[in-house]
Design a protein around this motif. Structure first.
Motif, PDB file in Angstrom:
ATOM      1  N   UNK A   1     -18.277  -2.433 -10.533  1.00 36.64           N
ATOM      2  CA  UNK A   1     -18.612  -2.110  -9.018  1.00 36.64           C
ATOM      3  C   UNK A   1     -17.317  -2.196  -8.403  1.00 36.64           C
ATOM      4  N   UNK A   2     -16.283  -2.817  -8.519  1.00 35.59           N
ATOM      5  CA  UNK A   2     -14.706  -2.440  -7.710  1.00 35.59           C
ATOM      6  C   UNK A   2     -14.354  -1.483  -7.863  1.00 35.59           C
ATOM      7  N   UNK A   3     -14.661  -0.772  -8.831  1.00 39.38           N
ATOM      8  CA  UNK A   3     -13.648   0.631  -8.714  1.00 39.38           C
ATOM      9  C   UNK A   3     -14.365   1.461  -9.037  1.00 39.38           C
ATOM     10  N   UNK A   4     -15.208   1.943  -9.670  1.00 39.00           N
ATOM     11  CA  UNK A   4     -16.203   3.067  -9.700  1.00 39.00           C
ATOM     12  C   UNK A   4     -17.753   2.970  -9.025  1.00 39.00           C
ATOM     13  N   UNK A   5     -17.995   1.904  -7.974  1.00 37.56           N
ATOM     14  CA  UNK A   5     -19.051   2.553  -7.551  1.00 37.56           C
ATOM     15  C   UNK A   5     -18.662   2.453  -6.125  1.00 37.56           C
ATOM     16  N   UNK A   6     -19.799   3.658  -5.221  1.00 38.64           N
ATOM     17  CA  UNK A   6     -19.484   4.614  -4.016  1.00 38.64           C
ATOM     18  C   UNK A   6     -18.790   3.743  -3.110  1.00 38.64           C
ATOM     19  N   UNK A   7     -18.940   2.888  -3.130  1.00 38.05           N
ATOM     20  CA  UNK A   7     -18.589   1.728  -1.810  1.00 38.05           C
ATOM     21  C   UNK A   7     -17.149   2.193  -2.103  1.00 38.05           C
ATOM     22  N   UNK A   8     -17.030   1.909  -3.875  1.00 33.84           N
ATOM     23  CA  UNK A   8     -15.318   1.140  -3.900  1.00 33.84           C
ATOM     24  C   UNK A   8     -14.463   2.691  -3.880  1.00 33.84           C
ATOM     25  N   UNK A   9     -14.463   3.538  -3.891  1.00 31.11           N
ATOM     26  CA  UNK A   9     -14.640   4.811  -3.784  1.00 31.11           C
ATOM     27  C   UNK A   9     -14.459   5.345  -2.785  1.00 31.11           C
ATOM     28  N   UNK A  10     -14.925   5.317  -1.535  1.00 33.54           N
ATOM     29  CA  UNK A  10     -15.474   5.085  -0.045  1.00 33.54           C
ATOM     30  C   UNK A  10     -13.744   4.600   0.164  1.00 33.54           C
ATOM     31  N   UNK A  11     -13.861   3.232   0.108  1.00 33.35           N
ATOM     32  CA  UNK A  11     -13.157   2.115   0.363  1.00 33.35           C
ATOM     33  C   UNK A  11     -11.170   3.162   0.262  1.00 33.35           C
ATOM     34  N   UNK A  12     -11.539   3.264  -1.108  1.00 34.56           N
ATOM     35  CA  UNK A  12     -10.043   3.955  -1.178  1.00 34.56           C
ATOM     36  C   UNK A  12      -9.628   5.206  -0.912  1.00 34.56           C
ATOM     37  N   UNK A  13     -10.679   6.033  -0.630  1.00 30.63           N
ATOM     38  CA  UNK A  13     -10.340   7.669   0.563  1.00 30.63           C
ATOM     39  C   UNK A  13     -10.005   7.288   1.829  1.00 30.63           C
ATOM     40  N   UNK A  14     -10.783   6.058   2.395  1.00 29.23           N
ATOM     41  CA  UNK A  14      -9.988   5.532   4.062  1.00 29.23           C
ATOM     42  C   UNK A  14      -8.885   5.247   3.595  1.00 29.23           C
ATOM     43  N   UNK A  15      -8.222   3.916   3.223  1.00 32.59           N
ATOM     44  CA  UNK A  15      -7.196   3.421   2.535  1.00 32.59           C
ATOM     45  C   UNK A  15      -5.746   5.019   2.695  1.00 32.59           C
ATOM     46  N   UNK A  16      -6.692   5.442   1.753  1.00 37.75           N
ATOM     47  CA  UNK A  16      -5.556   6.655   1.223  1.00 37.75           C
ATOM     48  C   UNK A  16      -5.627   7.847   2.740  1.00 37.75           C
ATOM     49  N   UNK A  17      -6.401   8.448   3.068  1.00 36.51           N
ATOM     50  CA  UNK A  17      -6.769   8.472   4.475  1.00 36.51           C
ATOM     51  C   UNK A  17      -5.506   8.118   5.173  1.00 36.51           C
ATOM     52  N   UNK A  18      -5.398   6.551   5.851  1.00 34.84           N
ATOM     53  CA  UNK A  18      -5.305   6.172   6.342  1.00 34.84           C
ATOM     54  C   UNK A  18      -3.437   5.609   6.243  1.00 34.84           C
ATOM     55  N   UNK A  19      -3.559   5.604   5.394  1.00 37.44           N
ATOM     56  CA  UNK A  19      -1.349   5.688   4.698  1.00 37.44           C
ATOM     57  C   UNK A  19      -1.236   6.888   4.602  1.00 37.44           C
ATOM     58  N   UNK A  20      -1.606   8.172   4.352  1.00 36.40           N
ATOM     59  CA  UNK A  20      -1.320   9.419   4.702  1.00 36.40           C
ATOM     60  C   UNK A  20      -0.109   9.703   5.374  1.00 36.40           C
TER      61      UNK A  20
END
Length: 173
Positions: A43-62
């Motif tokens: 859940x912490x790595x593969x769920x849609x929620x986890x992936x959305x959070x990871x993408x949001x973090x990447x966007x913030x740090x880009x």
């Protein structure tokens, strides 16, 4: 004969008590504890929620990452230019430019380290926030299904016990 009668009576009493408790033991054996399994790591790595959070973090740090990459390219250019110009420079000019390149390199390294630190801190905060939400959902599902035991790590389990997908759907809402 009296002693034999006492032994016989005791044996009958034991058998009758065993006869009364046998159905209770059988009922307990048939009533299994309700167990469910949740793969929290997934859940912490593969769920849609986890992936959305990871993408949001990447966007913030880009933007910071791009700025650092631009500085790294500029540092290489300055270093290459210094090496190329070194034979034509006097010792003082070479020393001044070498110090500038060295100071810029230290600045870039500090920025890279700070970015990594901030990124790790942000990921950990989001990870903790998501884990807390997962635990809330697990508690809700456990109550709904009347589960007595929730396992989060198993070597093997029956697929029917796994409620990870159900928890993932609730997490994605």
């Amino acid at each position: 004969m009296n002693a034999t009668l006492k032994h016989f009576a005791t044996a009958c009493l034991c058998l009758s008590l065993a006869g009364l408790t046998a159905p209770l033991a059988a009922q307990e054996a048939r009533r299994e504890a309700r167990i469910v399994v949740v793969n929290v790591e997934r859940l912490l790595t593969e769920s849609a929620h986890a992936k959305a959070i990871a993408a949001h973090i990447e966007t913030d740090f880009a933007p910071r990452r791009q700025r650092i990459q631009r500085d790294v390219r500029r540092l290489r250019e300055l270093s290459d230019k210094l090496q190329h110009d070194a034979p034509a420079l006097d010792e003082r000019e070479h020393l001044v430019r070498a110090r500038e390149v060295g100071e810029f390199e230290r600045t870039v390294r500090r920025e890279q380290a700070k970015l990594q630190e901030d990124l790790l801190e942000r990921k950990m905060k989001e990870h903790q926030r998501m884990a807390a939400r997962i635990n809330e959902i697990i508690a809700t599902v456990r109550e709904q299904q009347g589960a007595e035991l929730v396992l989060t790590r198993t070597v093997w389990h029956r697929p029917a016990l796994d409620i990870t997908d159900k928890v993932a759907r609730m997490l994605d809402k």
